[in-house]
Design an enzyme around this catalytic site. Sequence first.
Site, PDB file in Angstrom:
ATOM      1  N   CYS A  37      53.411 -15.469  28.546  1.00  0.00           N
ATOM      2  CA  CYS A  37      54.009 -16.613  29.263  1.00  0.00           C
ATOM      3  C   CYS A  37      54.419 -16.156  30.647  1.00  0.00           C
ATOM      4  O   CYS A  37      53.570 -15.841  31.469  1.00  0.00           O
ATOM      5  CB  CYS A  37      55.154 -17.246  28.475  1.00  0.00           C
ATOM      6  SG  CYS A  37      56.524 -16.149  28.164  1.00  0.00           S
ATOM      7  N   SER A  38      55.719 -16.111  30.935  1.00  0.00           N
ATOM      8  CA  SER A  38      56.139 -15.751  32.293  1.00  0.00           C
ATOM      9  C   SER A  38      57.526 -15.124  32.317  1.00  0.00           C
ATOM     10  O   SER A  38      58.325 -15.403  33.204  1.00  0.00           O
ATOM     11  CB  SER A  38      56.131 -16.994  33.195  1.00  0.00           C
ATOM     12  OG  SER A  38      56.973 -18.005  32.655  1.00  0.00           O
ATOM     13  N   CYS A  39      57.828 -14.268  31.353  1.00  0.00           N
ATOM     14  CA  CYS A  39      59.120 -13.583  31.357  1.00  0.00           C
ATOM     15  C   CYS A  39      59.260 -12.799  32.658  1.00  0.00           C
ATOM     16  O   CYS A  39      58.361 -12.051  33.043  1.00  0.00           O
ATOM     17  CB  CYS A  39      59.226 -12.652  30.154  1.00  0.00           C
ATOM     18  SG  CYS A  39      59.357 -13.528  28.584  1.00  0.00           S
ATOM     19  N   CYS A  61      53.520 -10.588  32.255  1.00  0.00           N
ATOM     20  CA  CYS A  61      53.920 -11.126  30.956  1.00  0.00           C
ATOM     21  C   CYS A  61      52.687 -11.819  30.413  1.00  0.00           C
ATOM     22  O   CYS A  61      52.321 -12.898  30.889  1.00  0.00           O
ATOM     23  CB  CYS A  61      55.093 -12.104  31.078  1.00  0.00           C
ATOM     24  SG  CYS A  61      55.609 -12.769  29.471  1.00  0.00           S
TER      25      CYS A  61
END
Length: 229
Positions: free
Chosen positions: A130-132, A127
């Site tokens: 961000c950090s999906c 991602c």
Amino acid sequence: MSQQHDHHHDHHHDHGHDDEHDHSHDAAGGTVLSDVELRVRALESILVEKGYVDPAALDALIETYETRVGPHNGAHVVAKAWSDPAYHDWLMQDATAAIHSLGYTGRQGEHMVAVENTPAVHNMVVCTLCSCYPWPVLGLPPVWYKAAPYRSRAVMDPRGVLKDFGVTLPANRQIKVWDSTAEVRYLVLPERPAGTEGWSEEQLAKLVTRDSMIGTGLARTPPELEAAQ
């Protein structure tokens, strides 16, 4: 809409992230924590300071959920796909429904896509903004998945990143990098190891690692499993 990138990268898309992933950045490019994250960290600090929480125990709990509890769900999905052709086809056609049929539902797993590794293609998930991450099947995202070096290098230098994880692929194997968003999250279906014909789903699940479902690792081989036990 999420995008897939081959070895080279021409990245452009708009993440429609929800508040949980809506991180802003300061002038220096650093991540500015959301109000919720700041509250959580402040509460954690207070509990640790007052002796209510052991930092080592907290770290161990998080590590367990990152590497064992959560990924166990994904391992079940992969093992079933390896052993059940009908489920495999369903997973590849409609991963969300196939995964939900096993009871793995919830936030961060509403829209899933499965991508399959083959002798010709290796898939890796990132991602970039961000950090999906697909929590229902993989648990909490590991720290490195959220780190800027991984988010940038996974796209620009996927072979180098794989090498850092101890994975060296043949030069002629194509690498596809899939960029998760708040709308779509990916699950890598790793190649089934040779020598596992006739194995049960329970046995096969033990070969599936968290990293193999992100694409930064491979499934264990039977000798590796024996050595780990």
